[in-house]
Write a protein that holds these residues in place. Sequence first.
Motif, mmCIF file in Angstrom:
data_model
loop_
_atom_site.group_PDB
_atom_site.id
_atom_site.type_symbol
_atom_site.label_atom_id
_atom_site.label_comp_id
_atom_site.label_asym_id
_atom_site.label_seq_id
_atom_site.Cartn_x
_atom_site.Cartn_y
_atom_site.Cartn_z
ATOM 1 N N VAL A 141 50.897 37.228 36.413
ATOM 2 C CA VAL A 141 50.746 38.551 37.046
ATOM 3 C C VAL A 141 49.331 39.072 36.825
ATOM 4 N N GLY A 142 48.802 38.873 35.607
ATOM 5 C CA GLY A 142 47.419 39.278 35.348
ATOM 6 C C GLY A 142 46.431 38.535 36.229
ATOM 7 N N ILE A 143 46.685 37.244 36.468
ATOM 8 C CA ILE A 143 45.831 36.466 37.375
ATOM 9 C C ILE A 143 45.918 37.012 38.795
ATOM 10 N N THR A 144 47.129 37.358 39.232
ATOM 11 C CA THR A 144 47.319 37.911 40.582
ATOM 12 C C THR A 144 46.556 39.224 40.743
ATOM 13 N N LEU A 145 46.651 40.107 39.755
ATOM 14 C CA LEU A 145 45.933 41.378 39.824
ATOM 15 C C LEU A 145 44.420 41.150 39.788
ATOM 16 N N SER A 146 43.987 40.159 39.016
ATOM 17 C CA SER A 146 42.552 39.843 38.972
ATOM 18 C C SER A 146 42.063 39.387 40.342
ATOM 19 N N ILE A 147 42.871 38.540 41.005
ATOM 20 C CA ILE A 147 42.525 38.102 42.361
ATOM 21 C C ILE A 147 42.442 39.298 43.292
ATOM 22 N N ASN A 148 43.387 40.225 43.135
ATOM 23 C CA ASN A 148 43.412 41.429 43.974
ATOM 24 C C ASN A 148 42.115 42.220 43.859
ATOM 25 N N TYR A 149 41.649 42.443 42.647
ATOM 26 C CA TYR A 149 40.446 43.269 42.445
ATOM 27 C C TYR A 149 39.159 42.472 42.685
#
Length: 489
Positions: free
Chosen positions: A149-157
């Motif tokens: 989930v942290g990786i997904t949010l990092s991709i988002n930003y």
Amino acid sequence: MFKKFASLQWKSFFRSSALGKSLGVKVLMGFFAVYMLVSLALLGASLFFLLQKTVPETDPLLVVNRFLLYWILAELFLRYFMQKLPVMDIRPFLILPVKKSSIAHYVLARSTVSIYNLLSLFFLVPFCTVLVMNGYPAPNVLFWFLGVVGITLSINYINFIINKSDKALIGVITVLLACYALDRFDVWPVTEYVGRLFYSLYENPFWVLLPLAVAALTYYINYAFLRNRIFLDAALRKNTRQVIAYDMEWTRRLGRIAPFLQLDLKLIWRNKRTKTQVFISLAMILYGLVFYTMEDFGPTSTMLVFVGIFMTGIFLMNFGQFIPAWDSEYYSMMMSQNIPLRTYLESKAVLIYVSIGAMFLLSIPYVYFGWEALAINFSCALYNLGVNVPIILFFGSMNKKRIDLTKSAIGNMQGAGAAQFLVGIPLFVVPLVIYFLVSFLVSFEMALILLSLIGTVGFALRKALLDKITKAYQRKKYGMVAGFKEKNS
């Protein structure tokens, strides 16, 4: 404050003059979104068992981790084109006692709950549930889940940081291809090492802090970027750029439509979105190779009629479906002048006629696959000229949503309404049904003759049809002007 911002955007949506079209688009996109979410949930629930059967000697979780790098790079690539930073009209708030930090946090918070992040969750939750049910330690699975989930949010930003950089896009593509090449040709086992790296999120929960820290850092970078640019003078400042002028003397031979044709050509060449549409249209001439090289389709298949309509009419669809929204920036000024509306529409029709002729000429090399290919494309071009051009212009009278020409055409739904989706029925379904029935009941040749005849008759009646279309635009003139004035519609 977040609640107030959400309430204002909710009211803006429901009070828009284009409510019907906006709602139609939202419902249709929502249907596809639900389909994608359900598909991903089913994939997440079944992937563990599929991997057990496919690679029984390897831990399914390790296999998933091996391909996480490709997923990250592919998602960055997809988001670059599809995902845009959620925006709101902030200028009215700049003269009110509203904290700029609240505005920046709200914009970023909206992006956190976007459909792109939900796609990952709908896959991860069922997959992790299956892992726990099959004996994997729940705490370890939970920390691995939080890490992803942290990786997904990092991709988002990160996407918002690199979104305006073509160099970043090229870099992502280069890394993706390089990793695939290294792995494919056994130069260096990328998936093996990367898989172990991501698997450590499961084996050692301490490492989950790293992706969460990256997500927090990228969030702060975006926040600082937005916070430092929320000023009234920044919102009012206009960008200046050099424009190369062309006199286009040759268009004067076209008579009264020449001024409008000049404006359209300059609009297409000077703006990012329209220029992209032209390049996409030219590239789509290769679309036929997908079908002509497949043995499943015979030389007289109905699917090849779809290909012919699509290839010869791609510019008609890309450009024509947004008439007159391309001119939304100054449409109200045009409608207040003594400008013949029929002449304006005639210039649009002539531009599309030329595009159909050009695309047909580019499709001639498909005769390599047989004379049937050339005959199909020719009859489809005639059908587009006589039938689909009036149809696309008529549906243009339903457009009420403005378009920002500076934005890219890729993944951009600005200006799209219910009309853009409904117009596909007469453009494609009708000629396909006609061809299928006649070719099935009579012959392939008679089906093409009928399509060509319908197109020829429609082209011969173009003046009468254009008169009818002009009346439709006149009836909806004021609604279109009001809709084009709404910058957040």
